[in-house]
Design a protein around this motif. Structure first.
Motif, PDB file in Angstrom:
ATOM      1  N   VAL A  57       5.119  -2.283 -13.613  1.00 19.72           N
ATOM      2  CA  VAL A  57       5.394  -2.111 -12.189  1.00 19.72           C
ATOM      3  C   VAL A  57       4.086  -1.792 -11.467  1.00 19.72           C
ATOM      4  O   VAL A  57       3.328  -0.918 -11.892  1.00 19.72           O
ATOM      5  N   VAL A  58       3.832  -2.513 -10.380  1.00 18.55           N
ATOM      6  CA  VAL A  58       2.712  -2.222  -9.494  1.00 18.55           C
ATOM      7  C   VAL A  58       3.289  -1.812  -8.139  1.00 18.55           C
ATOM      8  O   VAL A  58       4.499  -1.847  -7.942  1.00 18.55           O
ATOM      9  N   ALA A  59       2.426  -1.439  -7.201  1.00 19.32           N
ATOM     10  CA  ALA A  59       2.911  -1.060  -5.866  1.00 19.32           C
ATOM     11  C   ALA A  59       1.939  -1.552  -4.808  1.00 19.32           C
ATOM     12  O   ALA A  59       0.724  -1.597  -5.023  1.00 19.32           O
ATOM     13  N   GLY A  60       2.495  -1.914  -3.649  1.00 20.03           N
ATOM     14  CA  GLY A  60       1.697  -2.337  -2.513  1.00 20.03           C
ATOM     15  C   GLY A  60       2.363  -1.940  -1.225  1.00 20.03           C
ATOM     16  O   GLY A  60       3.589  -1.789  -1.159  1.00 20.03           O
ATOM     17  N   SER A  61       1.558  -1.768  -0.192  1.00 20.12           N
ATOM     18  CA  SER A  61       2.098  -1.303   1.088  1.00 20.12           C
ATOM     19  C   SER A  61       2.867  -2.388   1.823  1.00 20.12           C
ATOM     20  O   SER A  61       3.737  -2.101   2.626  1.00 20.12           O
ATOM     21  N   ASP A  62       2.529  -3.665   1.572  1.00 24.14           N
ATOM     22  CA  ASP A  62       3.060  -4.782   2.360  1.00 24.14           C
ATOM     23  C   ASP A  62       2.748  -4.556   3.843  1.00 24.14           C
ATOM     24  O   ASP A  62       3.561  -4.823   4.718  1.00 24.14           O
ATOM     25  N   ALA A  63       1.540  -4.045   4.100  1.00 21.33           N
ATOM     26  CA  ALA A  63       1.153  -3.716   5.473  1.00 21.33           C
ATOM     27  C   ALA A  63       1.037  -4.979   6.314  1.00 21.33           C
ATOM     28  O   ALA A  63       0.324  -5.906   5.971  1.00 21.33           O
ATOM     29  N   HIS A  64       1.735  -4.981   7.437  1.00 16.92           N
ATOM     30  CA  HIS A  64       1.580  -6.023   8.446  1.00 16.92           C
ATOM     31  C   HIS A  64       0.824  -5.471   9.651  1.00 16.92           C
ATOM     32  O   HIS A  64       0.193  -6.231  10.379  1.00 16.92           O
ATOM     33  N   TYR A  65       0.932  -4.196   9.880  1.00 16.87           N
ATOM     34  CA  TYR A  65       0.073  -3.501  10.827  1.00 16.87           C
ATOM     35  C   TYR A  65      -0.892  -2.631  10.025  1.00 16.87           C
ATOM     36  O   TYR A  65      -0.496  -2.027   9.017  1.00 16.87           O
ATOM     37  N   PRO A  66      -2.153  -2.533  10.435  1.00 20.04           N
ATOM     38  CA  PRO A  66      -3.142  -1.814   9.625  1.00 20.04           C
ATOM     39  C   PRO A  66      -2.767  -0.374   9.313  1.00 20.04           C
ATOM     40  O   PRO A  66      -3.098   0.129   8.230  1.00 20.04           O
ATOM     41  N   PHE A  67      -2.078   0.316  10.235  1.00 21.87           N
ATOM     42  CA  PHE A  67      -1.782   1.725   9.973  1.00 21.87           C
ATOM     43  C   PHE A  67      -0.812   1.911   8.813  1.00 21.87           C
ATOM     44  O   PHE A  67      -0.606   3.021   8.338  1.00 21.87           O
ATOM     45  N   GLU A  68      -0.218   0.808   8.322  1.00 22.87           N
ATOM     46  CA  GLU A  68       0.681   0.906   7.175  1.00 22.87           C
ATOM     47  C   GLU A  68      -0.064   0.898   5.846  1.00 22.87           C
ATOM     48  O   GLU A  68       0.530   1.153   4.795  1.00 22.87           O
TER      49      GLU A  68
END
Length: 223
Positions: free
Chosen positions: A153-164
């Motif tokens: 298992v890995v993890a990512g923010s899936d940020a679409h806006y930079p503050f995410e």
């Protein structure tokens, strides 16, 4: 050990699906700044169906090449030294994406399982399953899926806006930080998902839900 956000975007909600826009360089610079504030060592740039290199503008974070491919059964993250530069949404099978990625020494991750398709049921030889920063409450289901598939298992923010950026990231056990070392760590299972769950992250997820609700009311396509 390095902290890597394995899933992030440089384009704000992808108003023009599949094509770079004027937001790309601005988004990349803001993403880098937000990641530095979150003490992230590297960020994989995984825009939908295209990859375009950007310089982070500082030693930290490092940008890792990547792409989020829209396959015939949903999305797949390709991360590594040489990802595709363009893919046509909905035309490639998961098996084809995985085979081509492995030929290019890239890792392929199932992003946000149980959302946007049935790619987790495709049987393709993926390298990992993602715990997505937008859906931390699905952690138990994600880990169960990973056990069933025999994958880390890995993890990512899936940020679409930079503050995410950095709300979810992967602890990578490697001696050096390069695209190849990240791929090797994923394949070897030398990774650990991390998700930030403090008050600010909870407010951020609530804000994100409101933004998507507003987008749905405006008739725009979701990112």
């Amino acid at each position: 050990m390095f902290d890597v956000d394995i899933h992030a975007h440089t384009r704000f909600f992808h108003w023009s699906p599949g094509e770079p826009t004027a937001y790309d360089p601005l988004g990349a610079n803001l993403l880098a700044a937000a990641s530095r504030r979150s003490d992230i060592d590297a960020v994989a740039l995984t825009n939908h169906d295209y990859y375009e290199p950007f310089a982070a503008g500082a030693a930290k974070p490092q940008f890792i090449p990547g792409i989020e491919v829209t396959t015939t059964q949903g999305h797949a993250l390709v991360v590594g030294p040489d990802p595709p530069t363009r893919t046509t949404p909905g035309t490639l099978s998961p098996e084809t994406v995985v085979a081509r990625a492995h030929e290019a020494d890239c890792a392929v991750v199932i992003p946000h399982p149980f959302r946007h398709g049935t790619i987790h049921e495709s049987g393709a030889a993926f390298d990992a399953v993602e715990l997505n920063g937008k859906h931390p409450r699905r952690a138990d289901r994600v880990h169960e899926l990973a056990v069933d598939l025999g994958l880390p298992v890995v993890a990512g923010s899936d940020a679409h806006y930079p503050f995410e950026a950095g709300r979810a990231y992967t602890r990578v056990d490697a001696d050096e930080l390069t695209p190849a070392s990240v791929v090797a760590a994923i394949r070897d299972g030398r990774v650990e998902p991390r998700v930030r769950t403090g008050p600010s992250e909870r407010l951020l997820r609530q804000a994100y839900e409101y933004i998507h609700w507003a987008k749905g009311n405006s008739g725009r396509r979701r990112g």
